[in-house]
Design a protein around this motif. Sequence first.
Motif, PDB file in Angstrom:
ATOM      1  N   GLN A  47       0.917  -1.119  -0.106  1.00  0.00           N
ATOM      2  CA  GLN A  47       0.098  -0.100   0.028  1.00  0.00           C
ATOM      3  C   GLN A  47       0.879   1.115  -0.167  1.00  0.00           C
ATOM      4  O   GLN A  47       2.037   1.125   0.458  1.00  0.00           O
ATOM      5  N   GLU A  48       0.306   2.307  -0.660  1.00  0.00           N
ATOM      6  CA  GLU A  48       0.877   3.503  -0.670  1.00  0.00           C
ATOM      7  C   GLU A  48      -0.051   4.740  -0.624  1.00  0.00           C
ATOM      8  O   GLU A  48      -0.987   4.674  -1.214  1.00  0.00           O
ATOM      9  N   LYS A 154      -5.872  -4.519  -7.462  1.00  0.00           N
ATOM     10  CA  LYS A 154      -5.654  -3.186  -7.173  1.00  0.00           C
ATOM     11  C   LYS A 154      -6.886  -2.362  -6.901  1.00  0.00           C
ATOM     12  O   LYS A 154      -7.858  -2.513  -7.395  1.00  0.00           O
ATOM     13  N   ILE A 155      -6.599  -1.513  -5.970  1.00  0.00           N
ATOM     14  CA  ILE A 155      -7.964  -0.495  -5.432  1.00  0.00           C
ATOM     15  C   ILE A 155      -7.046   0.859  -5.044  1.00  0.00           C
ATOM     16  O   ILE A 155      -6.098   0.828  -4.449  1.00  0.00           O
ATOM     17  N   VAL A 156      -7.642   1.847  -6.020  1.00  0.00           N
ATOM     18  CA  VAL A 156      -7.206   3.231  -5.639  1.00  0.00           C
ATOM     19  C   VAL A 156      -8.374   4.083  -4.994  1.00  0.00           C
ATOM     20  O   VAL A 156      -9.457   4.037  -5.678  1.00  0.00           O
ATOM     21  N   LEU A 162      -7.963  14.714  -1.703  1.00  0.00           N
ATOM     22  CA  LEU A 162      -7.182  14.405  -2.689  1.00  0.00           C
ATOM     23  C   LEU A 162      -5.718  13.619  -2.195  1.00  0.00           C
ATOM     24  O   LEU A 162      -4.833  13.505  -2.927  1.00  0.00           O
ATOM     25  N   SER A 163      -5.734  13.327  -0.946  1.00  0.00           N
ATOM     26  CA  SER A 163      -4.854  12.322  -0.859  1.00  0.00           C
ATOM     27  C   SER A 163      -5.218  11.115  -1.592  1.00  0.00           C
ATOM     28  O   SER A 163      -6.287  10.950  -1.956  1.00  0.00           O
ATOM     29  N   LYS A 164      -4.200  10.176  -1.713  1.00  0.00           N
ATOM     30  CA  LYS A 164      -4.693   8.974  -2.482  1.00  0.00           C
ATOM     31  C   LYS A 164      -3.964   7.647  -1.908  1.00  0.00           C
ATOM     32  O   LYS A 164      -3.004   7.791  -1.630  1.00  0.00           O
ATOM     33  N   THR A 165      -4.717   6.754  -1.690  1.00  0.00           N
ATOM     34  CA  THR A 165      -4.271   5.613  -1.147  1.00  0.00           C
ATOM     35  C   THR A 165      -4.623   4.419  -2.304  1.00  0.00           C
ATOM     36  O   THR A 165      -5.571   4.150  -2.918  1.00  0.00           O
ATOM     37  N   THR A 166      -3.302   3.616  -2.679  1.00  0.00           N
ATOM     38  CA  THR A 166      -3.233   2.811  -3.693  1.00  0.00           C
ATOM     39  C   THR A 166      -2.837   1.434  -2.902  1.00  0.00           C
ATOM     40  O   THR A 166      -1.982   1.463  -2.373  1.00  0.00           O
ATOM     41  N   ILE A 167      -3.757   0.401  -3.423  1.00  0.00           N
ATOM     42  CA  ILE A 167      -3.335  -1.063  -2.678  1.00  0.00           C
ATOM     43  C   ILE A 167      -3.227  -2.013  -3.859  1.00  0.00           C
ATOM     44  O   ILE A 167      -4.179  -2.042  -4.551  1.00  0.00           O
TER      45      ILE A 167
END
Length: 171
Positions: A47-48, A154-156, A162-167
């Motif tokens: 995750q990021e 993947k999930i965004v 407007l923070s962004k979490t990508t898994i």
Amino acid sequence: MRKFWVLILCLILIPQAWAGVFEHPQRLEKISSEVPELKDISCRFAQEKVLPSSKVVIKSSGDFKFEKNKGVTFYTTYPIKSTNSYSSREYKQINSIISAISNKSYSRLERDFNFFYESEPAAWQLGLMPKKGTQVYNYLKSIEISGNREMITKIVILPVDLSKTTIWFRK
């Protein structure tokens, strides 16, 4: 003259190559017939989370478990050990979205979201954008979910801040 035709061809093809899932609104009937019903799964995740105000990227990884009857659980092993269950009250919305998609119960989501969809033979992409006037609209800008015939890959998640979490998920 040849350069002119190459330029025209590029202007036609390049926007399509760069098009995202949110440029493809789709009816629920098509989505439900194409996205496979997903099974319980245990896999790895990375995750990021990007915070726009500071340009800081927070990374984590570990083990992921999805059980249709229990919900989503992240067992984070990096950078610190922790367990987060999306069956808890604060993450109930994310858990209900993943459960609805895995069970092909899109009608639960139809009240709150507009649907977008794109597919290839081996992969699919689903976009959810909250409808104006819904409670979700106040805190969520969009969710983008990618997968294949076996699992979500993947999930965004893009909140209104407007923070962004990508898994990313992998076996």
